[in-house]
Write a protein that holds these residues in place. Structure first.
Motif, PDB file in Angstrom:
ATOM      1  N   PRO A  12      30.127  79.322 -11.754  1.00 48.86           N
ATOM      2  CA  PRO A  12      30.913  78.091 -11.913  1.00 48.86           C
ATOM      3  C   PRO A  12      30.136  76.969 -12.599  1.00 48.86           C
ATOM      4  N   TYR A  13      29.843  77.160 -13.881  1.00 46.68           N
ATOM      5  CA  TYR A  13      29.021  76.202 -14.614  1.00 46.68           C
ATOM      6  C   TYR A  13      29.637  75.919 -15.977  1.00 46.68           C
ATOM      7  N   GLY A  14      28.924  75.149 -16.765  1.00 43.74           N
ATOM      8  CA  GLY A  14      29.299  74.958 -18.146  1.00 43.74           C
ATOM      9  C   GLY A  14      29.019  76.215 -18.944  1.00 43.74           C
ATOM     10  N   LEU A  15      29.492  76.227 -20.176  1.00 40.85           N
ATOM     11  CA  LEU A  15      29.411  77.415 -21.020  1.00 40.85           C
ATOM     12  C   LEU A  15      27.972  77.897 -21.226  1.00 40.85           C
ATOM     13  N   GLU A  16      27.103  77.037 -21.676  1.00 42.00           N
ATOM     14  CA  GLU A  16      25.726  77.424 -21.988  1.00 42.00           C
ATOM     15  C   GLU A  16      24.988  77.894 -20.737  1.00 42.00           C
ATOM     16  N   GLU A  17      25.152  77.173 -19.629  1.00 43.80           N
ATOM     17  CA  GLU A  17      24.440  77.545 -18.404  1.00 43.80           C
ATOM     18  C   GLU A  17      24.950  78.874 -17.857  1.00 43.80           C
ATOM     19  N   THR A  18      26.252  79.115 -17.975  1.00 46.68           N
ATOM     20  CA  THR A  18      26.812  80.387 -17.532  1.00 46.68           C
ATOM     21  C   THR A  18      26.187  81.545 -18.293  1.00 46.68           C
ATOM     22  N   ALA A  19      26.148  81.433 -19.606  1.00 51.24           N
ATOM     23  CA  ALA A  19      25.567  82.499 -20.426  1.00 51.24           C
ATOM     24  C   ALA A  19      24.090  82.713 -20.091  1.00 51.24           C
ATOM     25  N   LYS A  20      23.366  81.627 -19.909  1.00 46.14           N
ATOM     26  CA  LYS A  20      21.931  81.719 -19.608  1.00 46.14           C
ATOM     27  C   LYS A  20      21.693  82.427 -18.270  1.00 46.14           C
ATOM     28  N   LYS A  21      22.484  82.072 -17.252  1.00 47.85           N
ATOM     29  CA  LYS A  21      22.307  82.679 -15.931  1.00 47.85           C
ATOM     30  C   LYS A  21      22.641  84.167 -15.956  1.00 47.85           C
ATOM     31  N   ILE A  22      23.709  84.540 -16.650  1.00 47.12           N
ATOM     32  CA  ILE A  22      24.109  85.944 -16.696  1.00 47.12           C
ATOM     33  C   ILE A  22      23.067  86.780 -17.430  1.00 47.12           C
ATOM     34  N   ARG A  23      22.574  86.253 -18.535  1.00 54.72           N
ATOM     35  CA  ARG A  23      21.540  86.983 -19.265  1.00 54.72           C
ATOM     36  C   ARG A  23      20.256  87.096 -18.431  1.00 54.72           C
ATOM     37  N   GLY A  24      19.968  86.071 -17.658  1.00 52.10           N
ATOM     38  CA  GLY A  24      18.785  86.085 -16.816  1.00 52.10           C
ATOM     39  C   GLY A  24      18.827  87.156 -15.736  1.00 52.10           C
ATOM     40  N   LEU A  25      20.031  87.624 -15.418  1.00 48.97           N
ATOM     41  CA  LEU A  25      20.187  88.689 -14.431  1.00 48.97           C
ATOM     42  C   LEU A  25      20.146  90.081 -15.062  1.00 48.97           C
ATOM     43  N   GLY A  26      19.965  90.132 -16.379  1.00 53.75           N
ATOM     44  CA  GLY A  26      19.776  91.412 -17.049  1.00 53.75           C
ATOM     45  C   GLY A  26      21.034  92.077 -17.573  1.00 53.75           C
ATOM     46  N   PHE A  27      22.151  91.371 -17.591  1.00 54.74           N
ATOM     47  CA  PHE A  27      23.379  91.953 -18.138  1.00 54.74           C
ATOM     48  C   PHE A  27      23.348  91.924 -19.667  1.00 54.74           C
ATOM     49  N   ASN A  28      24.135  92.828 -20.259  1.00 53.89           N
ATOM     50  CA  ASN A  28      24.230  92.820 -21.715  1.00 53.89           C
ATOM     51  C   ASN A  28      25.663  92.829 -22.233  1.00 53.89           C
ATOM     52  N   THR A  29      26.617  92.546 -21.347  1.00 52.03           N
ATOM     53  CA  THR A  29      27.998  92.348 -21.771  1.00 52.03           C
ATOM     54  C   THR A  29      28.740  91.596 -20.679  1.00 52.03           C
ATOM     55  N   VAL A  30      29.848  90.936 -21.047  1.00 50.57           N
ATOM     56  CA  VAL A  30      30.636  90.176 -20.074  1.00 50.57           C
ATOM     57  C   VAL A  30      32.128  90.387 -20.302  1.00 50.57           C
ATOM     58  N   GLN A  31      32.882  90.277 -19.200  1.00 55.96           N
ATOM     59  CA  GLN A  31      34.319  90.059 -19.291  1.00 55.96           C
ATOM     60  C   GLN A  31      34.522  88.554 -19.243  1.00 55.96           C
ATOM     61  N   LEU A  32      35.161  88.023 -20.257  1.00 62.78           N
ATOM     62  CA  LEU A  32      35.269  86.579 -20.429  1.00 62.78           C
ATOM     63  C   LEU A  32      36.438  86.007 -19.642  1.00 62.78           C
ATOM     64  N   ASP A  33      36.127  85.111 -18.707  1.00 60.88           N
ATOM     65  CA  ASP A  33      37.137  84.288 -18.042  1.00 60.88           C
ATOM     66  C   ASP A  33      37.192  82.944 -18.749  1.00 60.88           C
ATOM     67  N   LEU A  34      38.375  82.446 -19.027  1.00 61.16           N
ATOM     68  CA  LEU A  34      38.508  81.188 -19.761  1.00 61.16           C
ATOM     69  C   LEU A  34      38.420  80.020 -18.787  1.00 61.16           C
ATOM     70  N   HIS A  35      37.224  79.886 -18.210  1.00 61.83           N
ATOM     71  CA  HIS A  35      37.043  79.010 -17.056  1.00 61.83           C
ATOM     72  C   HIS A  35      35.608  78.486 -17.063  1.00 61.83           C
ATOM     73  N   PHE A  36      35.406  77.368 -17.747  1.00 56.82           N
ATOM     74  CA  PHE A  36      34.090  76.729 -17.805  1.00 56.82           C
ATOM     75  C   PHE A  36      34.238  75.250 -17.469  1.00 56.82           C
ATOM     76  N   LYS A  37      33.191  74.679 -16.896  1.00 56.89           N
ATOM     77  CA  LYS A  37      33.259  73.282 -16.462  1.00 56.89           C
ATOM     78  C   LYS A  37      33.354  72.303 -17.631  1.00 56.89           C
ATOM     79  N   ASP A  38      32.912  72.739 -18.816  1.00 54.04           N
ATOM     80  CA  ASP A  38      32.825  71.796 -19.925  1.00 54.04           C
ATOM     81  C   ASP A  38      33.645  72.186 -21.151  1.00 54.04           C
ATOM     82  N   VAL A  39      34.525  73.210 -21.027  1.00 56.73           N
ATOM     83  CA  VAL A  39      35.393  73.608 -22.135  1.00 56.73           C
ATOM     84  C   VAL A  39      36.796  73.850 -21.583  1.00 56.73           C
TER      85      VAL A  39
END
Length: 304
Positions: A12-39
């Protein structure tokens, strides 16, 4: 090799922080929810530039978008409400390619007005099925016209819930704009959960050619709690599809916390889809590392 992915909506973050956190956990793909704090990507607010920004942000973090969430009740019995919901889903479909993937997913809906997940008698009638078929055929054509594919996700209490109903829908809507989101847990009810391997094999024997993306959650009997179950995932604005954990006799927890035969599931999935994204769900952010470790372990054990 199969890829472990995650829904972006569990962060539950902004776009950039969401991507950074997910990548930091070692994932290499996402299902995109259109739900960001800043977009703002709500109905009527999606633009090509916003979609490109989202796509490029995840690409910059080496997280290609494999599919886009469009979950809604597509056969809501109130016509105005249905038109609103299907209209937003079509808006997402029209912009899917701009977000980075042709695949947009929704469940098939229920005639129950109180919940998207609760049974209604009309769901299992020929009239209800035909009405749903018309909506799905229209969504498939809309997707095709925009270089996308609409993926239906089954759920036992919805119009399309059983293996037989899913096969019937694909037979009647034989269209290049339609595909299947594979989540085997959604086919189980109290009457068939004890025949798990039989049902899993039936799913793949009949539907494997329609599969485009897969999900990873779990399934088990709910015990004494027969209510509609939702979890607090630390986001007061979370989508209902992310807080939902089952209703009635069946509970749908995070992967590794139920009784799904993951070895059989993943082996059958890999037969024709050896590189498919498998998207983890039904958890909160703090449980993501455990769930990923579980799924990665199953990939490793089965040579996938």
């Amino acid at each position: 090799m199969m890829q472990a992915g995650i829904f972006t909506g569990y962060f539950p973050y902004g776009l950039e922080e969401t991507a950074k956190k997910i990548r930091g956990l070692g994932f290499n793909t996402v299902q995109l929810d259109l739900h960001f704090k800043d977009v703002d990507l709500s109905a009527g607010q999606i633009t090509k530039d916003k979609a490109k920004k989202v796509r490029d942000t995840f690409r910059d973090h080496n997280l290609p978008v494999c599919c886009v969430s469009g979950y809604t009740n597509i056969i809501h019995p109130d016509k105005a409400e249905r038109d609103k919901r299907v209209g937003y889903l079509k808006e997402i479909i029209r912009n899917a390619r701009h977000f980075g993937s042709p695949y947009v997913i929704s469940e098939t809906g229920t005639y129950n007005t109180e919940s998207d997940w609760v049974h209604h008698p009309k769901n299992k009638t020929e009239e209800g099925f035909e009405e749903c078929r018309k909506v799905i055929a229209d969504l498939a054509q809309t997707a095709y016209d925009h270089g996308a594919v609409f993926l239906l996700e089954t759920y036992v209490n919805n119009v399309v819930g059983s293996v037989e109903e899913t096969v019937k829908m694909f037979a009647q809507v034989d269209h290049p704009g339609l595909g299947l989101l594979m989540d085997p847990t959604n086919y189980f009810e109290t009457h068939n959960i004890d025949r798990m391997d039989q049902i899993l094999n039936q799913v793949f024997d009949t539907l494997t050619d329609n599969i485009k993306i897969a999900h990873a959650k779990d399934v088990k009997r709910s015990g004494d709690d027969k209510s509609e179950k939702h979890a607090d995932i630390g986001d007061s604005d979370a989508m209902e599809s992310h807080t939902f954990r089952g209703v009635g006799e069946i509970e749908l927890p995070a992967p590794g916390l139920g009784s799904l035969n993951y070895d059989l599931y993943l082996k059958r999935l890999a037969e024709k889809h050896p590189n498919i994204p498998v998207i983890i769900e039904h958890l909160s952010e703090d449980d993501v590392p455990r769930a990923k470790k579980f799924l990665d372990g199953k990939f490793r054990e089965n040579g996938l």
